[in-house]
Write an enzyme that holds these catalytic residues in place. Sequence first.
Site, PDB file in Angstrom:
ATOM      1  N   CYS A  89      10.755   4.565  -1.716  1.00 33.44           N
ATOM      2  CA  CYS A  89      10.485   4.993  -0.337  1.00 33.44           C
ATOM      3  C   CYS A  89      11.735   5.012   0.529  1.00 33.44           C
ATOM      4  O   CYS A  89      11.742   5.632   1.594  1.00 33.44           O
ATOM      5  CB  CYS A  89       9.432   4.098   0.300  1.00 33.44           C
ATOM      6  SG  CYS A  89       7.802   4.251  -0.453  1.00 33.44           S
ATOM      7  N   HIS A 341       4.265   9.614   5.934  1.00 36.35           N
ATOM      8  CA  HIS A 341       5.343   9.054   5.116  1.00 36.35           C
ATOM      9  C   HIS A 341       5.653   9.989   3.949  1.00 36.35           C
ATOM     10  O   HIS A 341       5.183   9.769   2.823  1.00 36.35           O
ATOM     11  CB  HIS A 341       4.901   7.671   4.623  1.00 36.35           C
ATOM     12  CG  HIS A 341       5.864   6.958   3.743  1.00 36.35           C
ATOM     13  ND1 HIS A 341       7.209   7.266   3.663  1.00 36.35           N
ATOM     14  CD2 HIS A 341       5.672   5.921   2.873  1.00 36.35           C
ATOM     15  CE1 HIS A 341       7.794   6.455   2.795  1.00 36.35           C
ATOM     16  NE2 HIS A 341       6.878   5.640   2.310  1.00 36.35           N
ATOM     17  N   CYS A 371      10.598  -0.970   3.428  1.00 33.72           N
ATOM     18  CA  CYS A 371      10.286  -1.569   2.130  1.00 33.72           C
ATOM     19  C   CYS A 371      10.315  -0.480   1.064  1.00 33.72           C
ATOM     20  O   CYS A 371      10.026   0.685   1.334  1.00 33.72           O
ATOM     21  CB  CYS A 371       8.931  -2.265   2.166  1.00 33.72           C
ATOM     22  SG  CYS A 371       7.564  -1.228   2.713  1.00 33.72           S
TER      23      CYS A 371
END
Length: 385
Positions: A89, A341, A371
């Site tokens: 991510c 996202h 994260c």
Amino acid sequence: MAEAYIVGAVRTPVGRRGGGLSAAHPADLGAHVLRALMERTGADPAAVEDVILGCLDAVGPQAGDIARTSWLAAGLPEEVPGVTVDRQCGSGQQAVHFAAQAVLSGTQDLVVAGGVQNMSQIPIAYAVHQAAVPLGLTQGPFTGSEGWRARYGDRPVSQFHGAELIARQWDIGRPAMEEYALLSHLRAVRAADEGRFDRELAPYGGLTADEGPRRDTSLEKMAALKPVVEGGRLTAALSSQISDGAAALLLASERAVRRHRLTPRARIHHLSVRGEDPIRMLTAPIPATAHALKRAGLTIADIDLTEINEAFASVVLAWLRETGADPDKVNVNGGAIALGHPLGATGAKLLTTLLHELERTGGRYGLQTMCEGGGQANVIIIERL
């Protein structure tokens, strides 16, 4: 001492799964922000020394080094190379780190960094599962490794599992997470209505605004949802949205700024990456933030604005509790729970928003962290000029 400056930052609106960007080829999404970046900064595309983009699940239309493909699809000079990176991510943010490090080292003067992801076309972890079947592959990244099993056993490796572990360890109840999720939507809607995103957006096709924020959401609607994991605290409303999008930034040295008559907008003040428990997975922003502040000689009170990716509400609430950060300075325009996202693009998207919000409010320091799979976290601190 060498400096690295941000001279431009742009992003597409973020599209919902199956929404306004779902049919776009990922390379065309990347090409769109690359063209817009060059046009808005006035930089000579031929002077760019590398293009670094983050992207996960690099299969199908996202395969074949999409950084290079996007640059060429944008009609930009063939002599400029590109490379694609995957830090889960945090890939888009890692792309910025690599670009800044190249400039700070003096080996390059003008580098593009960003990310792209079309999750409507290629779902998360597609390459780990469906794409492996035709090859007869039965082992994934966390199965079949004797070394991994000896160290971590057969415990589940899942972001949902990690988010639940965080909620339990910090005793974060579902009502508190739902209140935070609602705030994310309210902030995102306010930001859109006030035009806070206008300067950073490069509309794509007919999509001119982020599709994620829900104006009609409420605590009552959230409370009616079933948990993602039976008996758990997390629901879809408390998780980041599956999304499509792209973002890009231009990093420049002092020499490039002078030579190309560019206008620096922010200075890279600090870059670092830290790791933590890969099973709990999503807690690394906590020690990573402490590490970054110490190395930068700052405290959390010195930070005017923070962007921490809202992978799950529990991640942000645990981070707030441990860092003591002022909630009114964190994700002030909403986060991934409301805005989405798009995995490989999010790190660059958040930094684009952070830069523009610092400029709007007159803040000095901005911190970004997120994260990442494997129990990792990037941290960048920028100083507005």
